[in-house]
Design an enzyme around this catalytic site. Structure first.
Site, PDB file in Angstrom:
ATOM      1  N   PRO A 148      13.384   7.689  -3.827  1.00  0.00           N
ATOM      2  CA  PRO A 148      12.741   7.069  -2.668  1.00  0.00           C
ATOM      3  C   PRO A 148      13.318   5.697  -2.343  1.00  0.00           C
ATOM      4  O   PRO A 148      13.664   4.931  -3.241  1.00  0.00           O
ATOM      5  CB  PRO A 148      11.280   6.926  -3.103  1.00  0.00           C
ATOM      6  CG  PRO A 148      11.347   6.816  -4.593  1.00  0.00           C
ATOM      7  CD  PRO A 148      12.549   7.608  -5.035  1.00  0.00           C
TER       8      PRO A 148
ATOM      9  N   ARG B 257      12.641   3.958   1.448  1.00  0.00           N
ATOM     10  CA  ARG B 257      11.673   3.424   2.409  1.00  0.00           C
ATOM     11  C   ARG B 257      10.229   3.405   1.892  1.00  0.00           C
ATOM     12  O   ARG B 257       9.502   2.424   2.086  1.00  0.00           O
ATOM     13  CB  ARG B 257      11.735   4.285   3.682  1.00  0.00           C
ATOM     14  CG  ARG B 257      10.963   3.723   4.858  1.00  0.00           C
ATOM     15  CD  ARG B 257      10.895   4.776   6.003  1.00  0.00           C
ATOM     16  NE  ARG B 257      12.172   5.358   6.287  1.00  0.00           N
ATOM     17  CZ  ARG B 257      13.033   4.895   7.207  1.00  0.00           C
ATOM     18  NH1 ARG B 257      12.703   3.866   7.950  1.00  0.00           N
ATOM     19  NH2 ARG B 257      14.196   5.482   7.382  1.00  0.00           N
TER      20      ARG B 257
ATOM     21  N   ARG C  10      16.753  -1.950  13.464  1.00  0.00           N
ATOM     22  CA  ARG C  10      16.142  -0.631  13.673  1.00  0.00           C
ATOM     23  C   ARG C  10      15.703  -0.358  15.114  1.00  0.00           C
ATOM     24  O   ARG C  10      15.929   0.743  15.615  1.00  0.00           O
ATOM     25  CB  ARG C  10      14.987  -0.406  12.681  1.00  0.00           C
ATOM     26  CG  ARG C  10      15.435  -0.470  11.218  1.00  0.00           C
ATOM     27  CD  ARG C  10      14.347  -0.058  10.236  1.00  0.00           C
ATOM     28  NE  ARG C  10      14.034   1.361  10.366  1.00  0.00           N
ATOM     29  CZ  ARG C  10      12.992   1.847  11.011  1.00  0.00           C
ATOM     30  NH1 ARG C  10      12.097   1.062  11.529  1.00  0.00           N
ATOM     31  NH2 ARG C  10      12.832   3.148  11.100  1.00  0.00           N
TER      32      ARG C  10
ATOM     33  N   CYS D 201      23.266 -11.935  22.952  1.00  0.00           N
ATOM     34  CA  CYS D 201      23.761 -11.576  24.281  1.00  0.00           C
ATOM     35  C   CYS D 201      24.007 -10.076  24.393  1.00  0.00           C
ATOM     36  O   CYS D 201      25.149  -9.619  24.445  1.00  0.00           O
ATOM     37  CB  CYS D 201      25.046 -12.344  24.569  1.00  0.00           C
ATOM     38  SG  CYS D 201      24.789 -14.103  24.375  1.00  0.00           S
ATOM     39  N   GLU D 202      22.950  -9.304  24.368  1.00  0.00           N
ATOM     40  CA  GLU D 202      22.987  -7.840  24.488  1.00  0.00           C
ATOM     41  C   GLU D 202      21.636  -7.437  25.037  1.00  0.00           C
ATOM     42  O   GLU D 202      20.617  -7.912  24.534  1.00  0.00           O
ATOM     43  CB  GLU D 202      23.035  -7.179  23.095  1.00  0.00           C
ATOM     44  CG  GLU D 202      24.268  -7.387  22.288  1.00  0.00           C
ATOM     45  CD  GLU D 202      25.222  -6.219  22.371  1.00  0.00           C
ATOM     46  OE1 GLU D 202      24.873  -5.201  22.992  1.00  0.00           O
ATOM     47  OE2 GLU D 202      26.316  -6.360  21.829  1.00  0.00           O
TER      48      GLU D 202
ATOM     49  N   TYR E 122      15.471  -1.116   5.217  1.00  0.00           N
ATOM     50  CA  TYR E 122      16.526  -1.077   6.232  1.00  0.00           C
ATOM     51  C   TYR E 122      16.370  -2.238   7.220  1.00  0.00           C
ATOM     52  O   TYR E 122      16.673  -2.103   8.395  1.00  0.00           O
ATOM     53  CB  TYR E 122      16.555   0.293   6.931  1.00  0.00           C
ATOM     54  CG  TYR E 122      16.655   1.425   5.928  1.00  0.00           C
ATOM     55  CD1 TYR E 122      17.848   1.651   5.246  1.00  0.00           C
ATOM     56  CD2 TYR E 122      15.550   2.209   5.596  1.00  0.00           C
ATOM     57  CE1 TYR E 122      17.942   2.643   4.295  1.00  0.00           C
ATOM     58  CE2 TYR E 122      15.640   3.205   4.632  1.00  0.00           C
ATOM     59  CZ  TYR E 122      16.832   3.421   3.986  1.00  0.00           C
ATOM     60  OH  TYR E 122      16.924   4.392   3.027  1.00  0.00           O
TER      61      TYR E 122
HETATM   62  C1  LIG Z   1      19.103   6.910   1.938  1.00  0.00           C
HETATM   63  C2  LIG Z   1      18.994   7.834   0.800  1.00  0.00           C
HETATM   64  C3  LIG Z   1      17.806   7.925   0.077  1.00  0.00           C
HETATM   65  C4  LIG Z   1      16.570   7.165   0.444  1.00  0.00           C
HETATM   66  O1  LIG Z   1      16.009   7.562   1.643  1.00  0.00           O
HETATM   67  P1  LIG Z   1      14.602   6.966   2.107  1.00  0.00           P
HETATM   68  O2  LIG Z   1      14.335   7.626   3.396  1.00  0.00           O
HETATM   69  O3  LIG Z   1      14.769   5.501   2.253  1.00  0.00           O
HETATM   70  O4  LIG Z   1      13.607   7.313   1.048  1.00  0.00           O
HETATM   71  C5  LIG Z   1      17.805   8.755  -1.029  1.00  0.00           C
HETATM   72  N1  LIG Z   1      18.889   9.479  -1.386  1.00  0.00           N
HETATM   73  C6  LIG Z   1      20.040   9.427  -0.701  1.00  0.00           C
HETATM   74  C7  LIG Z   1      21.201  10.229  -1.147  1.00  0.00           C
HETATM   75  C8  LIG Z   1      20.138   8.603   0.412  1.00  0.00           C
HETATM   76  O5  LIG Z   1      21.270   8.563   1.111  1.00  0.00           O
END
Ligand SMILES: *Cc1c(COP(=O)(O)O)cnc(C)c1O
Length: 431
Positions: free
Chosen positions: A287, A289, A325, A358-359, A386
């Site tokens: 995990p 996020r 994001r 500036c975008e 992120y």
């Molecule tokens: C980005 C990634 C994750 C984590 O993804 P989340 O959505 O942030 O939990 C896990 N494994 C791999 C291989 C990834 O590229």
């Protein structure tokens, strides 16, 4: 005190937003803005929510979290997780160096990513990582050669593309046939057979990762069933798999999303694996996020209010270089005034919250009702994942400061970048 359930660690007390026990306005005044603010309690609780499912009531461990650190790789955050017992999912030699600098153990590192370079393979082999998650035969051959040149055996797992739809944003969906990720489902057995012939690779696992910000369990169960079928088929061919890495991707609530709770999610998958007769496998979660997303926010100051004919703009000192994001994924982040005393429906105005870059793509939120003045602080919520890691120096803007709150203590965990540091590596032509 008012608490938004998914914002453990941040709450409103005395009409003002706090990180744990510290008013956000005090942090803004002491450390300046823009600044990322993290809650140690929120990080810890999210990790422990996984642990609750990973450790059975009898104390037996049935799974291990490997934090996908690309979500947020600040050393202090890695150190908090390392002390709690986390492993790490890395995607570069740079991330490996961070894990080691933060007190993590290489033995608990899995190395993912679709384009590992030779030098990255050497660094990871020398450090002694737990496993390389490989995505193609050329990558497998290269690793075999590199390991042979070092007189070592590389522990490997193949990343399977299970071809399931995670029902998320196309940029963060990774387990469908059209994605660049993983080995096509029908090629997996063949690729394992090739790996079994390579004298400097040792097959230890299988992995998949189907996407990010996934808010339903069913795509995981579909992917799991497909991978369990492969493990069975491989065993029939005499290829034994010791660990199953289910990837990351569990979503969080940014606004009205209702992802499963972490413990429920992890328990459902682990129970499913056991019920299907694969309880002997070591299971890994990756995990990102769901561990850090709601444990951080971005604090910013309003510079100007600019009324317009069709839109009103609220111009703040944070921008797309600090938080990509919205510009990149059209992502929604809740934006709240830090002090709520002046908020009333009567004098609130609809604003687009934009940065100074500036975008036209430099926006952080659209059509937000706020009663605010220049100089007020805003908090952009759910920015722990992120956020800082995707930030840049576009427009020669130093990256934001980062602080971590622990109870009533505030710790600076990354100084704001100085202007001079931004061009310190640049050289003029000789005359
Ligand atoms: C980005 C990634 C994750 C984590 O993804 P989340 O959505 O942030 O939990 C896990 N494994 C791999 C291989 C990834 O590229």
């Amino acid at each position: 005190m008012s608490q938004i359930p998914h914002l453990n660690g941040f709450s409103i007390k005395n009409n003002e937003w706090h990180a744990e026990n510290v008013p956000l306005s005090a942090i803004a005044e002491q450390y300046g803005t823009p600044a990322y603010v993290y809650s140690k309690k929120a990080l810890t609780d999210a990790f422990n929510a996984y642990e609750k499912a990973c450790i059975k009531p009898n104390g037996q461990r049935r799974a291990q979290v490997h934090y996908a650190m690309k979500a947020n790789s600040n050393l202090a955050i890695l150190n908090v997780f390392a002390k709690l017992g986390a492993g790490f999912d890395i995607v570069s030699a740079g991330e490996l160096a961070r894990v080691l600098a933060a007190g993590g153990s290489a033995k608990k590192v899995v190395f993912s990513g679709v384009g590992k370079s030779k030098s990255e393979m050497i660094a990871a082999l020398k450090a002694g990582v737990k496993c390389f998650n490989l995505e193609s035969i050329p990558e497998l051959s290269r690793l075999n050669e590199v390991a042979a040149s070092l007189g070592m055996k590389a522990p490997i797992s193949l990343r399977v593309n299970p071809d399931v739809d995670p029902k998320t944003h196309p940029y963060i969906s990774t387990g469908l046939k059209g994605n660049k990720f993983g080995i096509a489902y029908d090629e997996v057995i063949k690729t394992y057979q090739a790996a079994a012939q390579m004298s400097h690779c040792e097959i230890v696992g299988i992995d998949c990762h189907i996407g990010s910000q996934i808010t339903e369990i069913s795509p995981y169960l579909d992917a799991l069933d497909r991978v369990l079928d492969l493990i069975k088929a491989l065993a029939d061919q005499g290829i034994q798999i010791h660990h199953l890495d289910i990837g990351g991707g569990l979503g969080i609530s940014y606004t009205s999303e209702t992802p499963p709770a972490i413990t429920e999610f992890a328990n459902t998958l682990l129970d499913h694996i056991e019920a299907k007769g694969f309880g002997h496998l070591e299971v890994l979660f990756e995990p990102g996020r769901s561990l850090v997303g709601n444990a951080g926010l971005l604090l910013t100051t309003i510079e100007y209010l600019k009324p317009g004919e069709t839109k009103n703009f609220c111009i703040v000192d944070a921008a797309m270089n600090d938080l990509m994001r919205p510009a990149m994924y059209d992502a929604y982040h809740a934006i709240v005034p830090v002090k709520l005393s002046n908020q009333s429906k009567a004098n609130s105005v609809s604003y687009d919250i934009v940065g100074p870059i500036c975008e036209s793509g430099d926006w952080l939120g659209k059509d937000r009702e706020l009663a605010v003045q220049p100089g007020d602080y805003l908090a952009i919520l759910s920015a722990g994942a992120y956020g800082f890691t995707m930030s840049s120096n576009y427009n020669t803007r130093g990256r934001a400061a980062e602080v971590m709150v622990d109870g009533d203590q505030v710790h600076i965990i990354r100084e704001r970048e100085t202007i001079e540091s931004l061009f310190a590596n640049e050289k003029l032509l000789p005359n």
